[in-house]
Design an enzyme around this catalytic site. Structure first.
Site, PDB file in Angstrom:
ATOM      1  N   ASP A  12       0.829  -1.209   0.000  1.00 23.81           N
ATOM      2  CA  ASP A  12       0.000   0.000   0.000  1.00 23.81           C
ATOM      3  C   ASP A  12       0.865   1.261   0.000  1.00 23.81           C
ATOM      4  O   ASP A  12       1.980   1.241   0.512  1.00 23.81           O
ATOM      5  CB  ASP A  12      -0.903  -0.032   1.248  1.00 23.81           C
ATOM      6  CG  ASP A  12      -2.028   0.976   1.156  1.00 23.81           C
ATOM      7  OD1 ASP A  12      -2.282   1.504   0.051  1.00 23.81           O
ATOM      8  OD2 ASP A  12      -2.656   1.255   2.194  1.00 23.81           O
ATOM      9  N   ASN A  60     -10.267  -2.547  -6.857  1.00 26.26           N
ATOM     10  CA  ASN A  60      -9.425  -1.680  -7.705  1.00 26.26           C
ATOM     11  C   ASN A  60      -9.991  -1.492  -9.114  1.00 26.26           C
ATOM     12  O   ASN A  60      -9.619  -0.541  -9.810  1.00 26.26           O
ATOM     13  CB  ASN A  60      -7.986  -2.222  -7.814  1.00 26.26           C
ATOM     14  CG  ASN A  60      -7.184  -2.080  -6.546  1.00 26.26           C
ATOM     15  OD1 ASN A  60      -6.235  -2.816  -6.298  1.00 26.26           O
ATOM     16  ND2 ASN A  60      -7.544  -1.122  -5.701  1.00 26.26           N
TER      17      ASN A  60
HETATM   18  C1  FPP Z   1      -1.604   0.271  -3.475  1.00 25.29           C
HETATM   19  O1  FPP Z   1      -1.225   1.617  -3.570  1.00 25.29           O
HETATM   20  C2  FPP Z   1      -1.129  -0.501  -4.582  1.00 25.29           C
HETATM   21  C3  FPP Z   1      -1.897  -1.014  -5.578  1.00 25.29           C
HETATM   22  C4  FPP Z   1      -3.352  -0.836  -5.641  1.00 25.29           C
HETATM   23  C5  FPP Z   1      -1.311  -1.792  -6.670  1.00 25.29           C
HETATM   24  C6  FPP Z   1      -0.079  -2.562  -6.358  1.00 25.29           C
HETATM   25  C7  FPP Z   1       0.779  -2.543  -7.552  1.00 25.29           C
HETATM   26  C8  FPP Z   1       2.129  -2.523  -7.566  1.00 25.29           C
HETATM   27  C9  FPP Z   1       2.953  -2.643  -6.361  1.00 25.29           C
HETATM   28  C10 FPP Z   1       2.876  -2.353  -8.842  1.00 25.29           C
HETATM   29  C11 FPP Z   1       2.672  -3.405  -9.845  1.00 25.29           C
HETATM   30  C12 FPP Z   1       2.722  -4.777  -9.310  1.00 25.29           C
HETATM   31  C13 FPP Z   1       3.499  -5.742  -9.801  1.00 25.29           C
HETATM   32  C14 FPP Z   1       3.395  -7.105  -9.236  1.00 25.29           C
HETATM   33  C15 FPP Z   1       4.451  -5.504 -10.875  1.00 25.29           C
HETATM   34  P1  FPP Z   1      -2.354   2.708  -3.677  1.00 25.29           P
HETATM   35  O2  FPP Z   1      -2.452   3.117  -5.089  1.00 25.29           O
HETATM   36  O3  FPP Z   1      -3.611   2.217  -3.057  1.00 25.29           O
HETATM   37  O4  FPP Z   1      -1.716   3.841  -2.795  1.00 25.29           O
HETATM   38  P2  FPP Z   1      -2.477   4.962  -1.968  1.00 25.29           P
HETATM   39  O5  FPP Z   1      -3.266   4.257  -0.901  1.00 25.29           O
HETATM   40  O6  FPP Z   1      -1.360   5.763  -1.409  1.00 25.29           O
HETATM   41  O7  FPP Z   1      -3.325   5.709  -2.936  1.00 25.29           O
END
Ligand code: FPP
Length: 245
Positions: A12, A60
């Site tokens: 996250d 998502n």
């Molecule tokens: C949470 O951060 C993350 C995600 C919803 C996606 C996870 C994806 C990755 C780590 C990159 C791609 C993955 C791979 C396996 C290559 P958020 O966007 O919810 O952050 P925030 O809460 O700060 O908005």
């Protein structure tokens, strides 16, 4: 330091990491993909048996189309680029979630990565994609219902084991440790059934900042926990009582 046999991570804080730097959210996801590479490598080095990463939730899908498409492209690219590394390091690739909702290009990379890493036995890397714990439980219930309808299962035989066996994680042990980054303290629909007795560690680092140092700090905290599984004394994985750790 105790190393969890199965480590699960809620990655996250990509968006917040980017916003703090006046960058577009996707820049955070791109940096997050680098953390995935670092953490996979470090887990393999430390001897983690199973690593499960929450990469895209059923919720998502509700994000702006541009962000969803960018995440799908990142996943596709990650799988294409990392599969040779996985093979070289003995890492078997696996996914959980509702694959039918994923774009065809991502599904193809998943199939290829699974095939190429099928004989790897050092570590299992599972990506949770289009995954939701409630959705997984509902799909498992549907599978059981079909088996009953078709006369292959008696409703009296449904217990925790038969149910576990219909989850996407049927071949995985339950996680010993769950890490969530970026200071949020929620499960967010991740592995609802499987986390029943897992230790939970929350890291303040945003996912793009998370690396070997933060991972080892989480393992140190895990090592100080006394896992009792609802019993009176600390237990090891094999069921032997130990003095506590
Ligand atoms: C949470 O951060 C993350 C995600 C919803 C996606 C996870 C994806 C990755 C780590 C990159 C791609 C993955 C791979 C396996 C290559 P958020 O966007 O919810 O952050 P925030 O809460 O700060 O908005």
């Amino acid at each position: 330091m105790d190393i969890p046999y199965h480590l699960a991570i809620i990655m996250d804080g990509n968006g917040r990491w980017a916003e703090k730097r006046m960058l577009p959210r996707i820049a955070g996801h791109r940096e997050g993909a680098k953390s995935v590479r670092r953490v996979v490598e470090e887990c393999r080095r430390l001897g983690v048996g199973y690593l499960t990463l929450y990469a895209f939730s059923t919720e998502n899908w509700g994000r702006p189309r541009g962000e969803v498409e960018a995440l799908m492209r990142l996943l596709e690219q990650f799988l294409r680029e990392e599969t040779p590394q996985m093979v070289a390091n003995g890492i078997r690739f696996n996914v959980i979630g509702d694959m039918q909702r994923l774009p065809e290009a991502v599904r193809q990379e998943i199939t290829a990565a699974r095939k190429k890493t099928a004989d790897c036995h050092e570590m299992v890397l599972t990506l949770a994609l289009s995954y939701g714990g409630r959705d997984e439980i509902a799909r498992a219930a549907r599978r059981l219902a079909v088996e009953i309808e078709e006369g292959r299962l008696d409703s009296q035989d449904i217990d925790e084991n038969t149910f576990s066996g219909r989850l996407d994680t049927a071949d995985l042990p339950d996680p010993d440790l769950l890490i969530r980054t970026s200071g949020e303290k929620r499960i967010s629909n991740f592995l609802l059934w499987q986390l029943a007795y897992s230790e939970l560690v929350f890291s303040e680092a945003h996912w793009p900042e998370f690396g070997g140092t933060e991972l080892r700090a989480a393992f140190e905290e895990f090592s100080r926990r006394k896992r009792r599984f609802g019993l009176l004394r600390a237990k090891t994985e094999k069921g032997l009582s130990v003095g506590g750790r």
